[in-house]
Design a protein around this motif. Structure first.
Motif, short mmCIF file in Angstrom:
data_model
loop_
_atom_site.label_atom_id
_atom_site.label_comp_id
_atom_site.label_asym_id
_atom_site.label_seq_id
_atom_site.Cartn_x
_atom_site.Cartn_y
_atom_site.Cartn_z
N HIS A 106 0.83 -1.22 0.00
CA HIS A 106 0.00 0.00 0.00
C HIS A 106 0.86 1.27 0.00
CE1 HIS A 106 -4.03 -1.68 0.35
NE2 HIS A 106 -3.51 -2.62 1.13
N THR A 107 1.95 1.28 0.78
CA THR A 107 2.79 2.47 0.81
C THR A 107 3.53 2.67 -0.52
OG1 THR A 107 4.56 1.21 1.89
CG2 THR A 107 3.10 2.50 3.31
N ARG A 108 3.90 1.60 -1.17
CA ARG A 108 4.52 1.73 -2.49
C ARG A 108 3.52 2.27 -3.51
NH1 ARG A 108 8.38 -3.63 -2.87
NH2 ARG A 108 10.00 -2.78 -1.53
N ALA A 109 2.27 1.85 -3.40
CA ALA A 109 1.24 2.37 -4.32
C ALA A 109 1.07 3.87 -4.12
CB ALA A 109 -0.09 1.64 -4.10
N ILE A 110 1.13 4.30 -2.88
CA ILE A 110 1.03 5.74 -2.60
C ILE A 110 2.25 6.46 -3.18
CG2 ILE A 110 1.08 7.48 -0.76
CD1 ILE A 110 -0.48 5.48 0.97
N GLY A 111 3.43 5.89 -2.98
CA GLY A 111 4.65 6.49 -3.53
C GLY A 111 4.61 6.60 -5.03
N LYS A 112 4.12 5.57 -5.72
CA LYS A 112 4.01 5.59 -7.17
C LYS A 112 3.01 6.65 -7.63
CE LYS A 112 5.24 0.80 -8.14
NZ LYS A 112 4.77 -0.50 -8.64
N ALA A 113 1.93 6.81 -6.90
CA ALA A 113 0.92 7.81 -7.27
C ALA A 113 1.50 9.22 -7.23
CB ALA A 113 -0.29 7.71 -6.36
N PHE A 114 2.37 9.49 -6.26
CA PHE A 114 2.95 10.81 -6.16
C PHE A 114 4.14 11.00 -7.11
CE2 PHE A 114 0.64 10.88 -2.13
CZ PHE A 114 0.06 12.13 -2.25
N SER A 115 4.89 9.93 -7.40
CA SER A 115 6.04 10.06 -8.28
C SER A 115 5.62 10.16 -9.74
CB SER A 115 6.99 8.88 -8.08
OG SER A 115 6.39 7.66 -8.50
#
Length: 143
Positions: A130-139
């Motif tokens: 889930h945290t990687r998905a959030i990181g990808k959304a912002f990057s």
């Protein structure tokens, strides 16, 4: 009683009982208030000021109400969390006691700790996803 002694209808509406009070209302005999534009603007400003003061008082009381209930809710939530934590500890101890006659005390401890560590590992893996998905959304927006 003379006719001059009787209050007119406009005076009765405003609770005016004598000529002096009627003059203070700024009304002539026809009931027309002949205020100037400046008087109207000043009155509008005063009404706006009164409205803002009332709104601020309302919002302050609303914030105080929310703060008081927020403190109570936080305290109740922490208490509930503490009780759930104690219940889970009791469940772990109970599982160890229940398994001890079957696989010895050390075996029961190993089984319970192993199951808890496996569950914790699974939760960490899901959290990372889930945290990687959030990181990808912002990057993706920065490219």
């Amino acid at each position: 009683m003379r006719e001059e002694d009787l209050p007119n209808e406009r005076q009765e509406e405003h609770g005016v009982e004598d000529e002096f009070d009627a003059a203070m209302l700024g009304e002539d005999e026809a009931g027309y208030s002949g205020g100037s534009l400046t008087d109207d603007v000043v009155a509008l400003f005063e009404d706006g000021k009164t409205y803002v003061e009332a709104e601020l008082a309302y919002q302050k009381s609303r914030a105080a109400f929310a703060a008081e209930n927020g403190k109570s809710a936080a305290l109740l939530g922490i208490s509930a969390f503490a009780l759930i934590h104690l219940a889970l500890i009791a469940l772990v101890v109970g599982a160890i006691i229940a398994l001890a006659p079957i696989v010895t005390a050390f075996g029961a401890i190993a089984i319970v700790v192993g199951v808890l560590l496996a569950a914790a590992f699974a939760l960490v893996v899901m959290m990372r996803r889930h945290t990687r998905a959030i990181g990808k959304a912002f990057s993706e927006g920065e490219k």
